[in-house]
Motif scaffolding. Sequence first.
Motif, PDB file in Angstrom:
ATOM      1  N   UNK A 173       0.848  -1.181   0.000  1.00 51.88           N
ATOM      2  CA  UNK A 173       0.000   0.000   0.000  1.00 51.88           C
ATOM      3  C   UNK A 173       0.888   1.236   0.000  1.00 51.88           C
ATOM      4  N   UNK A 174       0.757   2.053  -1.030  1.00 53.86           N
ATOM      5  CA  UNK A 174       1.615   3.219  -1.185  1.00 53.86           C
ATOM      6  C   UNK A 174       1.244   4.298  -0.170  1.00 53.86           C
ATOM      7  N   UNK A 175       2.252   4.900   0.450  1.00 52.74           N
ATOM      8  CA  UNK A 175       1.988   6.039   1.331  1.00 52.74           C
ATOM      9  C   UNK A 175       1.474   7.200   0.489  1.00 52.74           C
ATOM     10  N   UNK A 176       0.434   7.850   0.973  1.00 52.69           N
ATOM     11  CA  UNK A 176      -0.128   8.959   0.225  1.00 52.69           C
ATOM     12  C   UNK A 176      -1.269   8.569  -0.677  1.00 52.69           C
ATOM     13  N   UNK A 177      -1.607   7.276  -0.728  1.00 53.30           N
ATOM     14  CA  UNK A 177      -2.742   6.853  -1.534  1.00 53.30           C
ATOM     15  C   UNK A 177      -4.016   7.508  -1.007  1.00 53.30           C
ATOM     16  N   UNK A 178      -4.779   8.087  -1.932  1.00 52.79           N
ATOM     17  CA  UNK A 178      -6.040   8.728  -1.552  1.00 52.79           C
ATOM     18  C   UNK A 178      -7.227   7.805  -1.790  1.00 52.79           C
ATOM     19  N   UNK A 179      -6.931   6.546  -2.095  1.00 52.77           N
ATOM     20  CA  UNK A 179      -7.993   5.618  -2.495  1.00 52.77           C
ATOM     21  C   UNK A 179      -7.905   4.324  -1.689  1.00 52.77           C
ATOM     22  N   UNK A 180      -7.897   4.476  -0.361  1.00 55.55           N
ATOM     23  CA  UNK A 180      -7.645   3.319   0.493  1.00 55.55           C
ATOM     24  C   UNK A 180      -8.727   2.251   0.384  1.00 55.55           C
ATOM     25  N   UNK A 181      -9.972   2.658   0.300  1.00 61.75           N
ATOM     26  CA  UNK A 181     -11.038   1.656   0.206  1.00 61.75           C
ATOM     27  C   UNK A 181     -10.861   0.794  -1.036  1.00 61.75           C
ATOM     28  N   UNK A 182     -10.577   1.441  -2.165  1.00 63.85           N
ATOM     29  CA  UNK A 182     -10.373   0.702  -3.414  1.00 63.85           C
ATOM     30  C   UNK A 182      -9.115  -0.152  -3.337  1.00 63.85           C
ATOM     31  N   UNK A 183      -8.057   0.388  -2.706  1.00 65.20           N
ATOM     32  CA  UNK A 183      -6.797  -0.344  -2.605  1.00 65.20           C
ATOM     33  C   UNK A 183      -6.968  -1.617  -1.785  1.00 65.20           C
ATOM     34  N   UNK A 184      -7.699  -1.526  -0.687  1.00 69.20           N
ATOM     35  CA  UNK A 184      -7.931  -2.719   0.124  1.00 69.20           C
ATOM     36  C   UNK A 184      -8.820  -3.723  -0.606  1.00 69.20           C
ATOM     37  N   UNK A 185      -9.784  -3.236  -1.372  1.00 68.61           N
ATOM     38  CA  UNK A 185     -10.629  -4.144  -2.153  1.00 68.61           C
ATOM     39  C   UNK A 185      -9.796  -4.904  -3.179  1.00 68.61           C
ATOM     40  N   UNK A 186      -8.856  -4.213  -3.798  1.00 69.76           N
ATOM     41  CA  UNK A 186      -7.960  -4.841  -4.777  1.00 69.76           C
ATOM     42  C   UNK A 186      -7.060  -5.872  -4.094  1.00 69.76           C
ATOM     43  N   UNK A 187      -6.479  -5.493  -2.968  1.00 70.15           N
ATOM     44  CA  UNK A 187      -5.589  -6.388  -2.244  1.00 70.15           C
ATOM     45  C   UNK A 187      -6.333  -7.646  -1.803  1.00 70.15           C
ATOM     46  N   UNK A 188      -7.563  -7.459  -1.305  1.00 66.85           N
ATOM     47  CA  UNK A 188      -8.357  -8.594  -0.853  1.00 66.85           C
ATOM     48  C   UNK A 188      -8.737  -9.496  -2.018  1.00 66.85           C
ATOM     49  N   UNK A 189      -9.030  -8.894  -3.160  1.00 68.10           N
ATOM     50  CA  UNK A 189      -9.349  -9.692  -4.347  1.00 68.10           C
ATOM     51  C   UNK A 189      -8.157 -10.537  -4.770  1.00 68.10           C
ATOM     52  N   UNK A 190      -6.958  -9.971  -4.682  1.00 69.47           N
ATOM     53  CA  UNK A 190      -5.755 -10.672  -5.139  1.00 69.47           C
ATOM     54  C   UNK A 190      -5.442 -11.907  -4.311  1.00 69.47           C
TER      55      UNK A 190
END
Length: 350
Positions: A267-284
Amino acid sequence: MVHDMTTMKLTRRQFGFLAAGAAAAGLLPIPARAANGSMVAATFPGNWEDAYRRVLTPLVSQAGFDLTIAPALAQDQLAKVMASPGSPAYDTLLMSPGQMAIALENDLIQKIDTSRLANWSKLDPAFQGEYGPTVTVEVNGIAYNPNLVPAPKGYADLFENPAFAGKVSWTGFGSNTAVMAYTQLASIYGSGPDDMEAVFKLFADHPENLAGVVDSTNSQMSLYQQGEIAVFMCSTGNVAKLKSLGLNAEFVHPETGSPAAPVNIHLTKGSANLDAAYAYMDAAISMAAQEQLTLPPTEMFPTNMDVALTPGIEAFVTRDTIPSLVYPDWAMINKNRADWIRAFDALVAG
């Protein structure tokens, strides 16, 4: 499995190497920053890019988010994020431990909140990193065409056996697959895995191997398909891809052991899209995704324990053999890599 996170700081030389990578990557289309409800995920180009776009995009969409897959080699991911840390080009990064160490020491990634990952408990504890999950383990070795050459015994055989003369392709030290092979050659011909002078001498003494140096594994895959090379350093996934294209390709575990690299999402520091990022990570790390990714043309080793290994994967590796693979000292590699790149590039250039 232990991910060696020995501390190291990015040297001026290393930053110069990464900046050069960013400049080169800047010639390619740069994904726009994701809007609310969407995200940009960096993935490796080629097989990874195709697979993640095909498999993860619909799963992330089902969770209510838009996913942009942005192909970039790990060093280029680092360079782009370092160039604009306040507004990172990617919401998540895809890396092996070598680049992860650089990202961590330069404050580019952040610890994850595992409570936001519904599939976290499905991972083997060895794949539960505090800075992100391991989505697969890439097992590396040697790809060869049995129509053209015998099965090599290992890396040394490619220099010592005349059957391989002029038929082997190599890449530079920017490639993780290559640098893992070179550390083994350094141990065979030199005093240890960091003795690259022995490797440079080996290439100098075998100029036909220098003639086979290209810029990337993707280039080697193309050359193999065209019949211009018969052997190259690879992951099992590369061989799976070639087989899916109907090509005769086999994989060899080097006699000195198969180098392996866990591949992690960060997870990149400064990401403004945490909800989407976690959804992607969970999907992977979900069973739905990893079951698909175990199939040709990817055949990725699954880190979700509910996903069974296919016969194709078990032909290369099992869950029991994963700990016995060769895991390089990435702190040592990172410390020397910029100098190795420069020296090898000069050797290739003549």
